[in-house]
Design an enzyme around this catalytic site. Structure first.
Site, PDB file in Angstrom:
ATOM      1  N   ASP A 155      -9.388  -3.315   1.906  1.00  0.00           N
ATOM      2  CA  ASP A 155      -9.444  -2.694   3.230  1.00  0.00           C
ATOM      3  C   ASP A 155     -10.849  -2.120   3.362  1.00  0.00           C
ATOM      4  O   ASP A 155     -11.279  -1.311   2.527  1.00  0.00           O
ATOM      5  CB  ASP A 155      -8.373  -1.603   3.337  1.00  0.00           C
ATOM      6  CG  ASP A 155      -8.329  -0.971   4.721  1.00  0.00           C
ATOM      7  OD1 ASP A 155      -9.390  -0.560   5.219  1.00  0.00           O
ATOM      8  OD2 ASP A 155      -7.225  -0.863   5.294  1.00  0.00           O
TER       9      ASP A 155
ATOM     10  N   HIS B  23     -11.577   1.554   2.858  1.00  0.00           N
ATOM     11  CA  HIS B  23     -11.036   2.221   1.676  1.00  0.00           C
ATOM     12  C   HIS B  23     -12.019   2.389   0.534  1.00  0.00           C
ATOM     13  O   HIS B  23     -11.621   2.446  -0.628  1.00  0.00           O
ATOM     14  CB  HIS B  23      -9.788   1.489   1.191  1.00  0.00           C
ATOM     15  CG  HIS B  23      -8.614   1.688   2.091  1.00  0.00           C
ATOM     16  ND1 HIS B  23      -7.326   1.363   1.744  1.00  0.00           N
ATOM     17  CD2 HIS B  23      -8.532   2.207   3.333  1.00  0.00           C
ATOM     18  CE1 HIS B  23      -6.510   1.648   2.734  1.00  0.00           C
ATOM     19  NE2 HIS B  23      -7.218   2.165   3.711  1.00  0.00           N
TER      20      HIS B  23
ATOM     21  N   LYS C 286      -7.124   2.654  -2.215  1.00  0.00           N
ATOM     22  CA  LYS C 286      -7.689   3.528  -1.197  1.00  0.00           C
ATOM     23  C   LYS C 286      -8.409   4.668  -1.897  1.00  0.00           C
ATOM     24  O   LYS C 286      -8.104   4.990  -3.039  1.00  0.00           O
ATOM     25  CB  LYS C 286      -6.527   4.042  -0.350  1.00  0.00           C
ATOM     26  CG  LYS C 286      -6.870   5.098   0.655  1.00  0.00           C
ATOM     27  CD  LYS C 286      -5.832   5.078   1.755  1.00  0.00           C
ATOM     28  CE  LYS C 286      -6.085   6.171   2.744  1.00  0.00           C
ATOM     29  NZ  LYS C 286      -5.520   5.889   4.051  1.00  0.00           N
TER      30      LYS C 286
ATOM     31  N   GLU D 278      -3.148  -2.974  -2.500  1.00  0.00           N
ATOM     32  CA  GLU D 278      -4.248  -2.344  -1.742  1.00  0.00           C
ATOM     33  C   GLU D 278      -4.542  -0.931  -2.227  1.00  0.00           C
ATOM     34  O   GLU D 278      -3.675  -0.068  -2.211  1.00  0.00           O
ATOM     35  CB  GLU D 278      -3.867  -2.310  -0.254  1.00  0.00           C
ATOM     36  CG  GLU D 278      -4.917  -1.651   0.627  1.00  0.00           C
ATOM     37  CD  GLU D 278      -4.474  -1.548   2.099  1.00  0.00           C
ATOM     38  OE1 GLU D 278      -3.295  -1.847   2.403  1.00  0.00           O
ATOM     39  OE2 GLU D 278      -5.303  -1.156   2.929  1.00  0.00           O
TER      40      GLU D 278
ATOM     41  N   ASP E 244      -6.850  -4.328  10.170  1.00  0.00           N
ATOM     42  CA  ASP E 244      -6.098  -3.075  10.017  1.00  0.00           C
ATOM     43  C   ASP E 244      -6.838  -1.922  10.677  1.00  0.00           C
ATOM     44  O   ASP E 244      -7.720  -1.320  10.081  1.00  0.00           O
ATOM     45  CB  ASP E 244      -5.869  -2.778   8.523  1.00  0.00           C
ATOM     46  CG  ASP E 244      -5.015  -1.525   8.332  1.00  0.00           C
ATOM     47  OD1 ASP E 244      -4.435  -1.041   9.322  1.00  0.00           O
ATOM     48  OD2 ASP E 244      -4.927  -1.039   7.187  1.00  0.00           O
TER      49      ASP E 244
ATOM     50  N   ASP F 209     -10.054   3.975  10.728  1.00  0.00           N
ATOM     51  CA  ASP F 209      -9.368   2.844  11.359  1.00  0.00           C
ATOM     52  C   ASP F 209      -9.768   2.610  12.811  1.00  0.00           C
ATOM     53  O   ASP F 209      -8.920   2.413  13.671  1.00  0.00           O
ATOM     54  CB  ASP F 209      -7.842   2.995  11.222  1.00  0.00           C
ATOM     55  CG  ASP F 209      -7.399   2.950   9.773  1.00  0.00           C
ATOM     56  OD1 ASP F 209      -7.456   1.871   9.177  1.00  0.00           O
ATOM     57  OD2 ASP F 209      -6.997   3.995   9.222  1.00  0.00           O
TER      58      ASP F 209
ATOM     59  N   HIS G 246      -8.205  -6.326   4.847  1.00  0.00           N
ATOM     60  CA  HIS G 246      -7.823  -5.483   5.977  1.00  0.00           C
ATOM     61  C   HIS G 246      -9.143  -5.099   6.631  1.00  0.00           C
ATOM     62  O   HIS G 246      -9.820  -4.176   6.194  1.00  0.00           O
ATOM     63  CB  HIS G 246      -7.092  -4.216   5.511  1.00  0.00           C
ATOM     64  CG  HIS G 246      -5.632  -4.416   5.327  1.00  0.00           C
ATOM     65  ND1 HIS G 246      -4.757  -3.392   5.064  1.00  0.00           N
ATOM     66  CD2 HIS G 246      -4.876  -5.544   5.403  1.00  0.00           C
ATOM     67  CE1 HIS G 246      -3.539  -3.874   4.969  1.00  0.00           C
ATOM     68  NE2 HIS G 246      -3.580  -5.171   5.159  1.00  0.00           N
TER      69      HIS G 246
ATOM     70  N   ASP H 108     -11.934   6.938   6.486  1.00  0.00           N
ATOM     71  CA  ASP H 108     -11.113   5.749   6.745  1.00  0.00           C
ATOM     72  C   ASP H 108     -10.407   5.936   8.087  1.00  0.00           C
ATOM     73  O   ASP H 108      -9.197   6.076   8.159  1.00  0.00           O
ATOM     74  CB  ASP H 108     -10.097   5.598   5.597  1.00  0.00           C
ATOM     75  CG  ASP H 108      -9.063   4.529   5.890  1.00  0.00           C
ATOM     76  OD1 ASP H 108      -9.367   3.611   6.673  1.00  0.00           O
ATOM     77  OD2 ASP H 108      -7.954   4.628   5.344  1.00  0.00           O
TER      78      ASP H 108
ATOM     79  N   TRP I 106       0.866  -1.191   0.000  1.00  0.00           N
ATOM     80  CA  TRP I 106       0.000   0.000   0.000  1.00  0.00           C
ATOM     81  C   TRP I 106       0.895   1.231   0.000  1.00  0.00           C
ATOM     82  O   TRP I 106       1.831   1.316   0.797  1.00  0.00           O
ATOM     83  CB  TRP I 106      -0.920   0.044   1.227  1.00  0.00           C
ATOM     84  CG  TRP I 106      -1.606   1.379   1.303  1.00  0.00           C
ATOM     85  CD1 TRP I 106      -2.629   1.820   0.522  1.00  0.00           C
ATOM     86  CD2 TRP I 106      -1.263   2.485   2.159  1.00  0.00           C
ATOM     87  NE1 TRP I 106      -2.951   3.135   0.841  1.00  0.00           N
ATOM     88  CE2 TRP I 106      -2.123   3.556   1.838  1.00  0.00           C
ATOM     89  CE3 TRP I 106      -0.300   2.670   3.155  1.00  0.00           C
ATOM     90  CZ2 TRP I 106      -2.066   4.799   2.486  1.00  0.00           C
ATOM     91  CZ3 TRP I 106      -0.235   3.904   3.805  1.00  0.00           C
ATOM     92  CH2 TRP I 106      -1.119   4.949   3.466  1.00  0.00           C
TER      93      TRP I 106
HETATM   94  C1  RNT Z   1      -3.657   2.773   4.944  1.00  0.00           C
HETATM   95  C2  RNT Z   1      -3.733   1.342   4.613  1.00  0.00           C
HETATM   96  C3  RNT Z   1      -2.580   0.504   5.064  1.00  0.00           C
HETATM   97  C4  RNT Z   1      -2.085   0.857   6.448  1.00  0.00           C
HETATM   98  C5  RNT Z   1      -1.111  -0.112   7.033  1.00  0.00           C
HETATM   99  C6  RNT Z   1      -0.396   0.458   8.204  1.00  0.00           C
HETATM  100  O1  RNT Z   1      -4.802   3.465   4.675  1.00  0.00           O
HETATM  101  O2  RNT Z   1      -4.918   0.807   5.119  1.00  0.00           O
HETATM  102  O3  RNT Z   1      -2.901  -0.831   4.957  1.00  0.00           O
HETATM  103  O4  RNT Z   1      -3.140   1.018   7.353  1.00  0.00           O
HETATM  104  O5  RNT Z   1      -0.294  -0.577   6.073  1.00  0.00           O
HETATM  105 ZN    ZN Z   2      -5.175  -1.296   5.074  1.00  0.00          ZN
END
Ligand code: RNT
Ligand code: ZN
Length: 418
Positions: free
Chosen positions: A258, A261, A227, A225, A325, A295, A285, A293, A186
């Site tokens: 993810d 994302h 986003k 990955e 994640d 997290d 993720h 996003d 990513w």
């Molecule tokens: C970031 C991505 C990525 C990170 C990690 C730390 O938006 O989700 O995967 O969160 O690699």
């Molecule tokens: Zn991620």
């Protein structure tokens, strides 16, 4: 809860599920093969162990300053083992390159080697945790807004070299554990304001990836990955979803989904069947985006449940890799691992307990009412009895029993870190 109560409740649940054609013993067995890849970065807010370490950058942010984060490799390992002891089953650990064992040495990203992960490899072996890996292009003086898509040839070469070396490390780990190491790529590359050269950066990224992936390694798999946007990079993301789907399909790469994302109303669950017709495998993720996003810690919410339902309905249990994640710095970090992991496991268990054969019969017969009724009734089937049984079998606290234990660890260990 008394063990005898858990056992007898399980027997009642087993009978109830059997009446709908679901074998709960089978589900318990499958759950033993459900391995999460725990993200090492929840333990220290994505800091890592580089001697020359920089503040977190690359459009991601860990918010909160709850005391007690892991400050070094030993503390991080100790915290992960603590968290894992409350998560039923056996799991993997997902490492980022910045978590290498650099032993006080300044090792730039284009210098990293398998030897920096030798102690991780041994640790993983000792604790029966297989390892996954990630290249790290953020939090570095050369991160800027563009890495693998940077028109500056020097910077682009630097990140190509870094990512190539990460694949060698992943292959080293995969060989040692006799199981492919999933390496996720990513990058944050993008632009805060309007760009008038969208094509140029994407051409550069495509070329960089082709260089990075030029060598095949037998013991690792490449995952890519996408986003929507990063903080400070809101107007354009080089590695968008369309970009990586095109790239992944044309090159046979694993696509990482993810769950934070995508656009807030977009169903990640609905992507599983489409993607799996064209790419070999998926990496997840699992996260919880709140408004953006952000997290947050994974919970048993509808989008996560739907995602796991889809995986099971697509018969794709073995074609998906289950990474987590999120990085919440505002609550007990070990607790964050445990809550999120157990939530993902509950979602998978409920998906496996779905009376799919019967539902599919209804669907094939055009019995829409019957299908909807059973889908609704399924929500109140006694899945919690099966979950408690799973925890009991795996010797981890049933229900909220882990809360007091994590509080104790906080009092004895993490609160003393300052
Ligand atoms: C970031 C991505 C990525 C990170 C990690 C730390 O938006 O989700 O995967 O969160 O690699
Ligand atoms: Zn991620």
């Amino acid at each position: 809860m008394k063990e005898s109560t858990i056992l007898s409740t399980y027997e009642i649940a087993k009978e109830r599920y059997a009446s709908l054609g679901v074998d709960t013993d089978n589900v318990l067995e499958t759950m033993q093969n459900f391995h999460l890849s725990l993200h090492c970065w929840q333990a220290d807010d994505v800091t890592g162990f580089e001697v020359q370490g920089e503040a977190l950058s690359g459009g991601i942010q860990a918010t909160g300053n709850y005391p007690g984060k892991a400050r070094n490799i030993d503390e991080l390992r100790q915290d992960i083992l603590k968290a894992a002891s409350y998560i039923p089953g056996t799991h993997r650990l997902n490492l980022h390159e910045i978590y290498g064992d650099f032993k006080g040495e300044k090792v730039d990203r284009d210098q990293v080697e398998p030897k920096h992960f030798q102690s991780w490899m041994e640790w993983g072996r000792e604790h029966h945790m297989k390892l996954d890996f990630n290249s790290t292009s953020f939090s570095h003086p050369k991160s800027g807004n563009l890495t693998l898509s940077n028109p500056d040839e020097g910077i682009r070469r630097f990140w190509i070299e870094h990512t190539k070396r990460c694949r060698v490390i992943a292959d080293f780990l995969g060989e040692a554990q006799d199981d492919p190491c999933m390496m996720n790529l990513w990058i944050h590359d993008g632009s805060k304001d309007i760009t008038v050269d969208r094509m140029k950066y994407r051409e550069l990224l495509k070329d960089s990836l082709d260089q990075v992936f030029a060598t095949e390694y037998p013991h690792m798999r490449d995952c890519i990955e996408s986003k929507v946007f990063g903080i400070g990079l809101e107007s354009y993301t080089v590695g968008s979803n369309d970009f990586y789907i095109g790239y992944g399909v044309s090159r046979g790469k694993v696509i990482t989904l993810d769950t934070g994302h995508f656009h807030p109303t977009e169903s990640v669950a609905d992507k599983v069947s489409s993607l799996l017709l064209f790419v070999p495998e998926l990496m997840l993720h699992v996260s919880r985006p709140v408004r953006w996003d952000s997290d947050h810690v994974t919970i048993m919410d509808d989008p996560t449940q739907e995602l796991f339902h889809e995986i099971v309905r697509c018969n794709a249990f073995d074609r998906v890799h289950y990474g987590l994640d999120y990085f919440d710095a505002s609550i007990n970090r070990i607790g964050a691992y445990v809550v999120g992991s157990r939530a993902a496991q509950k979602c998978m268990m409920r998906a496996l307990l779905e009376p799919l054969t019967l539902l599919r019969q209804y669907e094939a017969n055009g019995q829409g009412f019957e299908r909807l009724a059973l889908l609704e009734e399924s929500k109140s089937l006694p899945w919690t009895a099966v979950w408690d049984m799973f925890c009991l079998k795996n010797n981890v606290p049933v229900g909220e029993g882990y809360v007091a234990e994590i509080e104790k660890y906080e009092a004895d260990v993490t609160s003393k870190r300052c």
